[in-house]
Design a protein around this motif. Structure first.
Motif, PDB file in Angstrom:
ATOM      1  N   GLY A 218       0.811  -1.212   0.000  1.00  0.00           N
ATOM      2  CA  GLY A 218       0.000   0.000   0.000  1.00  0.00           C
ATOM      3  C   GLY A 218       0.840   1.256   0.000  1.00  0.00           C
ATOM      4  O   GLY A 218       0.562   2.219  -0.734  1.00  0.00           O
ATOM      5  N   ARG A 219       1.903   1.270   0.810  1.00  0.00           N
ATOM      6  CA  ARG A 219       2.761   2.454   0.872  1.00  0.00           C
ATOM      7  C   ARG A 219       3.454   2.689  -0.475  1.00  0.00           C
ATOM      8  O   ARG A 219       3.635   3.837  -0.899  1.00  0.00           O
ATOM      9  CB  ARG A 219       3.809   2.285   1.970  1.00  0.00           C
ATOM     10  N   ALA A 220       3.839   1.612  -1.139  1.00  0.00           N
ATOM     11  CA  ALA A 220       4.490   1.762  -2.443  1.00  0.00           C
ATOM     12  C   ALA A 220       3.544   2.396  -3.453  1.00  0.00           C
ATOM     13  O   ALA A 220       3.932   3.295  -4.224  1.00  0.00           O
ATOM     14  CB  ALA A 220       4.979   0.401  -2.944  1.00  0.00           C
ATOM     15  N   ILE A 222       0.873   4.230  -2.737  1.00  0.00           N
ATOM     16  CA  ILE A 222       0.601   5.600  -2.303  1.00  0.00           C
ATOM     17  C   ILE A 222       1.722   6.526  -2.762  1.00  0.00           C
ATOM     18  O   ILE A 222       1.479   7.654  -3.218  1.00  0.00           O
ATOM     19  CB  ILE A 222       0.434   5.647  -0.770  1.00  0.00           C
ATOM     20  N   ALA A 223       2.968   6.072  -2.673  1.00  0.00           N
ATOM     21  CA  ALA A 223       4.100   6.890  -3.119  1.00  0.00           C
ATOM     22  C   ALA A 223       4.004   7.187  -4.616  1.00  0.00           C
ATOM     23  O   ALA A 223       4.280   8.317  -5.052  1.00  0.00           O
ATOM     24  CB  ALA A 223       5.412   6.177  -2.803  1.00  0.00           C
ATOM     25  N   GLU A 224       3.601   6.186  -5.413  1.00  0.00           N
ATOM     26  CA  GLU A 224       3.457   6.401  -6.853  1.00  0.00           C
ATOM     27  C   GLU A 224       2.354   7.413  -7.145  1.00  0.00           C
ATOM     28  O   GLU A 224       2.545   8.337  -7.962  1.00  0.00           O
ATOM     29  CB  GLU A 224       3.136   5.073  -7.547  1.00  0.00           C
ATOM     30  N   LEU A 225       1.213   7.266  -6.486  1.00  0.00           N
ATOM     31  CA  LEU A 225       0.103   8.182  -6.712  1.00  0.00           C
ATOM     32  C   LEU A 225       0.416   9.578  -6.198  1.00  0.00           C
ATOM     33  O   LEU A 225       0.024  10.584  -6.808  1.00  0.00           O
ATOM     34  CB  LEU A 225      -1.162   7.641  -6.049  1.00  0.00           C
ATOM     35  N   ALA A 226       1.136   9.648  -5.084  1.00  0.00           N
ATOM     36  CA  ALA A 226       1.519  10.954  -4.546  1.00  0.00           C
ATOM     37  C   ALA A 226       2.419  11.690  -5.531  1.00  0.00           C
ATOM     38  O   ALA A 226       2.301  12.914  -5.712  1.00  0.00           O
ATOM     39  CB  ALA A 226       2.205  10.787  -3.199  1.00  0.00           C
ATOM     40  N   GLY A 230       1.676  15.330  -7.094  1.00  0.00           N
ATOM     41  CA  GLY A 230       2.531  16.385  -6.598  1.00  0.00           C
ATOM     42  C   GLY A 230       2.512  16.530  -5.088  1.00  0.00           C
ATOM     43  O   GLY A 230       2.669  17.632  -4.554  1.00  0.00           O
ATOM     44  N   ARG A 231       2.355  15.410  -4.397  1.00  0.00           N
ATOM     45  CA  ARG A 231       2.324  15.457  -2.941  1.00  0.00           C
ATOM     46  C   ARG A 231       3.444  14.587  -2.375  1.00  0.00           C
ATOM     47  O   ARG A 231       3.758  13.521  -2.920  1.00  0.00           O
ATOM     48  CB  ARG A 231       0.970  14.964  -2.420  1.00  0.00           C
ATOM     49  N   ASP A 232       4.004  15.035  -1.268  1.00  0.00           N
ATOM     50  CA  ASP A 232       5.051  14.285  -0.592  1.00  0.00           C
ATOM     51  C   ASP A 232       4.419  13.125   0.172  1.00  0.00           C
ATOM     52  O   ASP A 232       3.628  13.342   1.090  1.00  0.00           O
ATOM     53  CB  ASP A 232       5.798  15.203   0.375  1.00  0.00           C
ATOM     54  N   PRO A 233       4.750  11.867  -0.173  1.00  0.00           N
ATOM     55  CA  PRO A 233       4.138  10.732   0.532  1.00  0.00           C
ATOM     56  C   PRO A 233       4.488  10.693   2.010  1.00  0.00           C
ATOM     57  O   PRO A 233       3.775  10.075   2.801  1.00  0.00           O
ATOM     58  CB  PRO A 233       4.683   9.509  -0.210  1.00  0.00           C
ATOM     59  N   ALA A 234       5.582  11.360   2.412  1.00  0.00           N
ATOM     60  CA  ALA A 234       5.954  11.391   3.827  1.00  0.00           C
ATOM     61  C   ALA A 234       4.929  12.154   4.660  1.00  0.00           C
ATOM     62  O   ALA A 234       4.896  12.015   5.884  1.00  0.00           O
ATOM     63  CB  ALA A 234       7.333  12.027   3.985  1.00  0.00           C
ATOM     64  N   GLU A 235       4.101  12.956   4.005  1.00  0.00           N
ATOM     65  CA  GLU A 235       3.046  13.689   4.709  1.00  0.00           C
ATOM     66  C   GLU A 235       1.883  12.777   5.108  1.00  0.00           C
ATOM     67  O   GLU A 235       1.043  13.170   5.914  1.00  0.00           O
ATOM     68  CB  GLU A 235       2.488  14.811   3.830  1.00  0.00           C
ATOM     69  N   GLY A 275       6.686   0.503   6.931  1.00  0.00           N
ATOM     70  CA  GLY A 275       6.203   1.866   6.730  1.00  0.00           C
ATOM     71  C   GLY A 275       5.039   2.292   7.591  1.00  0.00           C
ATOM     72  O   GLY A 275       4.526   3.406   7.430  1.00  0.00           O
ATOM     73  N   ALA A 276       4.588   1.450   8.511  1.00  0.00           N
ATOM     74  CA  ALA A 276       3.481   1.846   9.387  1.00  0.00           C
ATOM     75  C   ALA A 276       3.984   2.815  10.453  1.00  0.00           C
ATOM     76  O   ALA A 276       5.072   2.655  11.001  1.00  0.00           O
ATOM     77  CB  ALA A 276       2.871   0.624  10.063  1.00  0.00           C
TER      78      ALA A 276
END
Length: 309
Positions: A218-220, A222-226, A230-235, A275-276
């Motif tokens: 899921g995190r992977a 989310i990072a691609e979609l972010a 144009g959004r930082d996935p770390a947010e 990544g949780a």
């Protein structure tokens, strides 16, 4: 940053709601948990239109027969705690009238000193939607409208909104959330849900038995979609709801979050590496009473601390 741990509050018919919610909430705070959480289920139809979670052949769980209202449960917890975050994982957003839900959450946040985190999902049960007189096919649009209404109600006055289910002219609306808004988490794992999350939310609240693998995948995505948005996935935070099955002895063949306390703590460490940011530990479905729930919470918290999780 250390993994945050949350505890699921006892909402089902196994428990005495007049005493057990407050007992568990106090214990969670005393034991060092970071948060307490509720879920939402509204009924258990005898002849359901859908299999549970839309899994073919999956019967509805017995605990669906009696699940206390999530906001009532969180209000009980808020009244006897001072520090823990008060979260929902998740509210079935489209089942609620948007304006009234946004206002109730704002009031709870103000009353608790700014401790509310609002987790929302679209829902999956046509029986629940029929009971709430809400169009099942429009549940995605209904969730989008709820997010719009929350932003308006929690924002500056005068607030106004006009949508399909909700209309209000410029008005003063309060109480407001302490920080000006309430953090919003969204459930779901398909691309449509994750894209909504990236565009509109503060974090992801997956639920299921996938453990670290589920979080990593899921995190992977989310990072691609972010990156596309144009959004930082770390947010974007990740809070995993884990239904625990604790056994007296270690198991050889097991699913994530099943086995001894030590094995479950290993799963927590793996989930953090995946990544949780937080894991919600829910033991209520397999505990005999609130005393057992608290003792399991104590063992989990102490073992996790000793392991440096």
């Amino acid at each position: 940053m250390a993994l945050r741990l949350g505890l699921g509050l006892p909402q089902t018919g196994t428990y005495d709601l007049s005493t057990d919610v407050t007992a568990a909430a106090r214990a969670a705070e005393e034991l060092g948990y970071d948060s307490v959480w509720v879920l939402e289920r509204v009924m258990r139809p005898e002849q359901p239109l859908d299999d549970m979670y839309l899994i073919p052949g999956q019967p509805w769980a017995q605990y669906f027969s009696s699940v206390a209202d999530p906001l009532v449960t969180l209000s009980l917890a808020a009244a006897v705690t001072e520090r823990v975050t008060l979260g929902s994982a998740v509210l079935i957003g489209p089942l609620h009238q948007p304006f009234l839900l946004a206002r109730a959450l704002g009031s709870l946040d103000a009353a608790s000193g700014g401790r509310v985190v609002a987790g929302f999902g679209t829902g999956w049960s046509r029986d629940e939607f029929a009971a709430a007189n809400v169009d099942y096919k429009s549940r995605g649009a209904a969730l989008d409208e709820l997010l719009d209404v929350c932003a308006a109600v929690w924002g500056e006055n005068p607030a106004a909104y006009e949508g399909k289910r909700t209309r209000f002219t410029p008005s003063d609306i309060g109480p407001k959330p302490v920080a000006g808004r309430i953090p919003v988490l969204l459930a779901g794992s398909n691309d449509k849900a994750l894209r909504r999350l990236v565009r509109r939310a503060d974090g992801w609240v997956p639920s299921g038995g996938g453990g670290a693998e589920q979080v990593a995948a899921g995190r992977a995505r989310i990072a691609e979609l972010a990156a596309e948005e144009g959004r930082d996935p770390a947010e974007l935070s990740t809070t995993l709801r884990a239904f625990l099955d604790i056994t007296d002895k270690s198991l050889d063949n097991r699913r994530p979050f099943q086995g001894s306390v030590e094995q479950i703590v290993e799963d927590l460490a793996d989930t953090a590496k995946a990544g949780a940011d937080e894991v919600l530990l829910d033991t209520q479905l397999l505990c005999r009473d609130v005393q057992e729930l608290i003792e399991r919470a104590r063992a989990l918290r102490e073992t996790a601390t000793e392991a440096g999780v």
